[in-house]
Design a protein around this motif. Structure first.
Motif, mmCIF file in Angstrom:
data_model
loop_
_atom_site.group_PDB
_atom_site.id
_atom_site.type_symbol
_atom_site.label_atom_id
_atom_site.label_comp_id
_atom_site.label_asym_id
_atom_site.label_seq_id
_atom_site.Cartn_x
_atom_site.Cartn_y
_atom_site.Cartn_z
ATOM 1 N N LEU A 37 28.536 79.285 -63.367
ATOM 2 C CA LEU A 37 28.871 80.718 -63.456
ATOM 3 C C LEU A 37 30.138 80.939 -64.268
ATOM 4 O O LEU A 37 30.226 81.886 -65.053
ATOM 5 N N LEU A 77 27.661 83.595 -53.923
ATOM 6 C CA LEU A 77 28.032 82.942 -55.187
ATOM 7 C C LEU A 77 27.270 81.630 -55.360
ATOM 8 O O LEU A 77 26.840 81.290 -56.465
ATOM 9 N N VAL A 86 27.426 90.709 -54.324
ATOM 10 C CA VAL A 86 28.701 90.021 -54.566
ATOM 11 C C VAL A 86 29.800 91.063 -54.726
ATOM 12 O O VAL A 86 30.879 90.956 -54.134
ATOM 13 N N MET A 132 32.511 91.285 -62.488
ATOM 14 C CA MET A 132 33.521 90.233 -62.562
ATOM 15 C C MET A 132 34.693 90.652 -63.430
ATOM 16 O O MET A 132 35.846 90.329 -63.135
ATOM 17 N N CYS A 158 31.997 76.891 -58.854
ATOM 18 C CA CYS A 158 30.896 77.603 -59.543
ATOM 19 C C CYS A 158 30.987 77.355 -61.050
ATOM 20 O O CYS A 158 31.207 78.284 -61.845
ATOM 21 N N GLU A 210 24.993 80.540 -58.444
ATOM 22 C CA GLU A 210 25.271 79.266 -59.134
ATOM 23 C C GLU A 210 23.989 78.430 -59.230
ATOM 24 O O GLU A 210 23.701 77.827 -60.260
ATOM 25 N N ASP A 242 30.861 83.407 -50.284
ATOM 26 C CA ASP A 242 30.629 82.029 -50.737
ATOM 27 C C ASP A 242 29.132 81.761 -50.858
ATOM 28 O O ASP A 242 28.666 81.170 -51.830
ATOM 29 N N LEU A 279 36.216 83.480 -60.615
ATOM 30 C CA LEU A 279 35.162 82.751 -59.896
ATOM 31 C C LEU A 279 35.705 81.399 -59.437
ATOM 32 O O LEU A 279 36.491 80.773 -60.166
#
Ligand SMILES: N[C@@H](CCC(=O)N[C@@H](CS)C(=O)NCC(=O)O)C(=O)O
Length: 205
Positions: A190, A143, A103, A172, A187, A147, A140, A183
């Motif tokens: 997350l 993530l 990510v 992050m 999500c 998730e 995407d 985010l």
């Protein structure tokens, strides 16, 4: 042991989060990146890549790379486990940790090629917005995997914090602080995890 670090995210905080979570006592020494200390002969002797973090070992050796430092410390201090107690748990934690790392690789490229902030940080950088567009579906998908993996769990890989939480939170936090990236709304698990983790003593101490 002594940890050489700097006030720059995400890699030094990835290790300090882990060390704080485990309550491992280590000497910590700041490296002055603005003063180019990381390019000095004495620092390059510790890590020829000229990057932090670096862990100085008790036998006088040096260990670079945040992920390797964390796994080394986890072997020295196995309890409480932050990588899983069984082969399967460890494999799942490593899978989540690997996705979190991907990510960051993809997201940092998207931000570098699309965000005006990137040009302030790296004047003269040649932005190719199409790179950002091309990479977006990959981000995407990564993530969405995270998730799905976290689901209703408290932490990314189960009921207790693991090295994967340290990786994703440090990453992050870096993109939020540096670029204002949050985010995506879809999500929800997350996003809730990020807010919960933010108030942990390992982050605030
Ligand atoms: N793959 C390395 C990356 C380390 C890294 O890029 N550290 C940055 C700070 S976040 C650094 O030292 N930058 C200085 C430079 O590249 O000149 C790790 O995981 O430790």
């Amino acid at each position: 042991m002594r940890l050489f670090l700097a006030n720059m995210a995400p890699y030094p905080p990835r290790v300090t989060l882990y060390v704080n979570e485990k309550r491992i006592t280590l000497d910590r020494q700041e490296v002055d990146l603005h003063g180019m200390e990381h390019r000095s002969p004495s620092f390059l002797a510790k890590n020829p890549a000229g990057k932090v973090p670096v862990l100085e070992l008790d036998n006088g050796g040096y260990l670079p790379e945040s992920g390797a430092i964390i796994e080394y410390l986890e072997e020295l201090y196995p309890a409480p486990s932050m990588i899983g107690r069984t082969a399967e748990e460890r494999a799942q934690v490593r899978a989540t940790n690997g996705i979190a790392g991907e990510v960051f690789t993809i997201l940092s490229q998207i931000l570098m090629h699309t965000s005006p902030v990137a040009l302030q940080i790296h004047p003269g950088f040649i932005q190719l917005p199409d790179v950002g567009i091309a990479l977006q579906p990959m981000l995407d998908q990564l993530l969405d995997q995270l998730e799905q993996r976290i689901g209703d769990d408290e932490f990314l890989a189960g009921a207790t914090p693991t090295i994967a939480d340290c990786t994703l939170f440090a990453l992050m936090e870096a993109v939020y602080t540096g670029f204002g990236y949050e985010l995506p709304e879809r999500c929800g698990h997350l996003r809730a995890w990020y807010e919960r983790f933010r108030s942990r003593p390992s982050v605030t101490m």
